[in-house]
Motif scaffolding. Structure first.
Motif, PDB file in Angstrom:
ATOM      1  N   GLN A   1       0.838  -1.194   0.000  1.00  0.00           N
ATOM      2  CA  GLN A   1       0.000   0.000   0.000  1.00  0.00           C
ATOM      3  C   GLN A   1       0.874   1.245   0.000  1.00  0.00           C
ATOM      4  O   GLN A   1       1.898   1.303   0.656  1.00  0.00           O
ATOM      5  CB  GLN A   1      -0.865   0.016   1.268  1.00  0.00           C
ATOM      6  CG  GLN A   1      -1.965  -1.009   1.278  1.00  0.00           C
ATOM      7  CD  GLN A   1      -3.211  -0.553   0.550  1.00  0.00           C
ATOM      8  OE1 GLN A   1      -3.262   0.560   0.075  1.00  0.00           O
ATOM      9  NE2 GLN A   1      -4.181  -1.442   0.442  1.00  0.00           N
ATOM     10  N   VAL A   2       0.452   2.187  -0.804  1.00  0.00           N
ATOM     11  CA  VAL A   2       1.138   3.473  -0.871  1.00  0.00           C
ATOM     12  C   VAL A   2       0.089   4.566  -0.700  1.00  0.00           C
ATOM     13  O   VAL A   2      -0.954   4.530  -1.356  1.00  0.00           O
ATOM     14  CB  VAL A   2       1.865   3.644  -2.217  1.00  0.00           C
ATOM     15  CG1 VAL A   2       2.485   5.029  -2.317  1.00  0.00           C
ATOM     16  CG2 VAL A   2       2.942   2.558  -2.379  1.00  0.00           C
ATOM     17  N   GLN A   3       0.347   5.506   0.149  1.00  0.00           N
ATOM     18  CA  GLN A   3      -0.550   6.640   0.349  1.00  0.00           C
ATOM     19  C   GLN A   3       0.106   7.891  -0.230  1.00  0.00           C
ATOM     20  O   GLN A   3       1.296   8.117  -0.052  1.00  0.00           O
ATOM     21  CB  GLN A   3      -0.851   6.858   1.842  1.00  0.00           C
ATOM     22  CG  GLN A   3      -1.593   5.703   2.498  1.00  0.00           C
ATOM     23  CD  GLN A   3      -0.677   4.537   2.857  1.00  0.00           C
ATOM     24  OE1 GLN A   3       0.448   4.728   3.310  1.00  0.00           O
ATOM     25  NE2 GLN A   3      -1.159   3.315   2.630  1.00  0.00           N
ATOM     26  N   LEU A   4      -0.705   8.681  -0.907  1.00  0.00           N
ATOM     27  CA  LEU A   4      -0.205   9.882  -1.573  1.00  0.00           C
ATOM     28  C   LEU A   4      -0.998  11.101  -1.116  1.00  0.00           C
ATOM     29  O   LEU A   4      -2.228  11.058  -1.079  1.00  0.00           O
ATOM     30  CB  LEU A   4      -0.332   9.734  -3.091  1.00  0.00           C
ATOM     31  CG  LEU A   4       0.323   8.501  -3.726  1.00  0.00           C
ATOM     32  CD1 LEU A   4      -0.009   8.443  -5.213  1.00  0.00           C
ATOM     33  CD2 LEU A   4       1.826   8.533  -3.517  1.00  0.00           C
ATOM     34  N   VAL A   5      -0.286  12.166  -0.817  1.00  0.00           N
ATOM     35  CA  VAL A   5      -0.935  13.417  -0.407  1.00  0.00           C
ATOM     36  C   VAL A   5      -0.340  14.560  -1.220  1.00  0.00           C
ATOM     37  O   VAL A   5       0.873  14.800  -1.182  1.00  0.00           O
ATOM     38  CB  VAL A   5      -0.747  13.684   1.095  1.00  0.00           C
ATOM     39  CG1 VAL A   5      -1.391  15.017   1.473  1.00  0.00           C
ATOM     40  CG2 VAL A   5      -1.341  12.546   1.919  1.00  0.00           C
ATOM     41  N   GLU A   6      -1.201  15.265  -1.950  1.00  0.00           N
ATOM     42  CA  GLU A   6      -0.739  16.384  -2.771  1.00  0.00           C
ATOM     43  C   GLU A   6      -0.858  17.694  -2.014  1.00  0.00           C
ATOM     44  O   GLU A   6      -1.678  17.823  -1.101  1.00  0.00           O
ATOM     45  CB  GLU A   6      -1.563  16.507  -4.046  1.00  0.00           C
ATOM     46  CG  GLU A   6      -1.531  15.310  -4.948  1.00  0.00           C
ATOM     47  CD  GLU A   6      -2.886  14.687  -5.092  1.00  0.00           C
ATOM     48  OE1 GLU A   6      -3.121  14.021  -6.101  1.00  0.00           O
ATOM     49  OE2 GLU A   6      -3.727  14.867  -4.185  1.00  0.00           O
ATOM     50  N   SER A   7      -0.097  18.656  -2.456  1.00  0.00           N
ATOM     51  CA  SER A   7      -0.218  20.025  -1.955  1.00  0.00           C
ATOM     52  C   SER A   7       0.253  20.975  -3.037  1.00  0.00           C
ATOM     53  O   SER A   7       0.935  20.566  -3.986  1.00  0.00           O
ATOM     54  CB  SER A   7       0.610  20.215  -0.679  1.00  0.00           C
ATOM     55  OG  SER A   7       1.972  19.966  -0.927  1.00  0.00           O
ATOM     56  N   GLY A   8      -0.156  22.233  -2.925  1.00  0.00           N
ATOM     57  CA  GLY A   8       0.389  23.254  -3.800  1.00  0.00           C
ATOM     58  C   GLY A   8      -0.519  23.767  -4.892  1.00  0.00           C
ATOM     59  O   GLY A   8      -0.109  24.645  -5.662  1.00  0.00           O
TER      60      GLY A   8
ATOM     61  N   SER B   1       3.843   7.739   1.335  1.00  0.00           N
ATOM     62  CA  SER B   1       4.159   6.968   2.533  1.00  0.00           C
ATOM     63  C   SER B   1       3.716   5.528   2.309  1.00  0.00           C
ATOM     64  O   SER B   1       2.964   5.230   1.389  1.00  0.00           O
ATOM     65  CB  SER B   1       3.482   7.558   3.769  1.00  0.00           C
ATOM     66  OG  SER B   1       2.077   7.591   3.603  1.00  0.00           O
ATOM     67  N   GLY B   2       4.173   4.653   3.167  1.00  0.00           N
ATOM     68  CA  GLY B   2       3.863   3.236   3.000  1.00  0.00           C
ATOM     69  C   GLY B   2       5.005   2.522   2.302  1.00  0.00           C
ATOM     70  O   GLY B   2       6.169   2.804   2.564  1.00  0.00           O
TER      71      GLY B   2
END
Length: 119
Positions: free
Chosen positions: A1-8, A25-26
């Motif tokens: 599992q991979v978690q992705l968080v965008e910003s900007g 993360s992950g």
């Protein structure tokens, strides 16, 4: 599992610039390719830029020369630098990661961040 968080994401005038970031993360050690896609209203999601562990980097024709994808050495954060933005760049931008195993490949997506370019 991979978690992705965008910003900007955000709103800019035509000709302006923005930088999008994606924090992973992950099981990031299994990420083979990372990149950015976008989806404008009424249109299909499309590739903007992607890079992989074989050293290949691809850009959409519309992004060539204006956008730059970069990543850190740990393969757990990558960015999209966007210059000379145009109204047609307006879309929701999604961070993407692909994990490839012996038996299958898996795609992971961030929640999306809105980019709005006004003329």
């Amino acid at each position: 599992q991979v978690q992705l968080v965008e910003s900007g994401g955000g709103s800019v005038q035509a000709g302006g610039s923005l930088r999008l970031s994606c924090a992973a993360s992950g099981r990031t050690n299994r990420v083979y390719a990372m990149g950015w896609y976008r989806q404008a209203p009424g249109k299909e999601r499309e590739l903007v830029a992607e890079t992989d562990r074989d050293g290949r980097t691809n850009y959409a024709l519309s992004a060539e020369g204006r956008f730059t994808i970069s990543r850190d050495n740990a393969w757990d954060m990558w960015s999209l630098r966007m210059l000379s933005l145009k109204p047609e760049d307006t879309a929701v931008y999604y961070c993407h990661a692909r994990v490839i195993t012996v038996v299958a490949s898996y795609d992971y997506w961030g929640q999306g961040t809105q980019v709005t370019v006004s003329s």
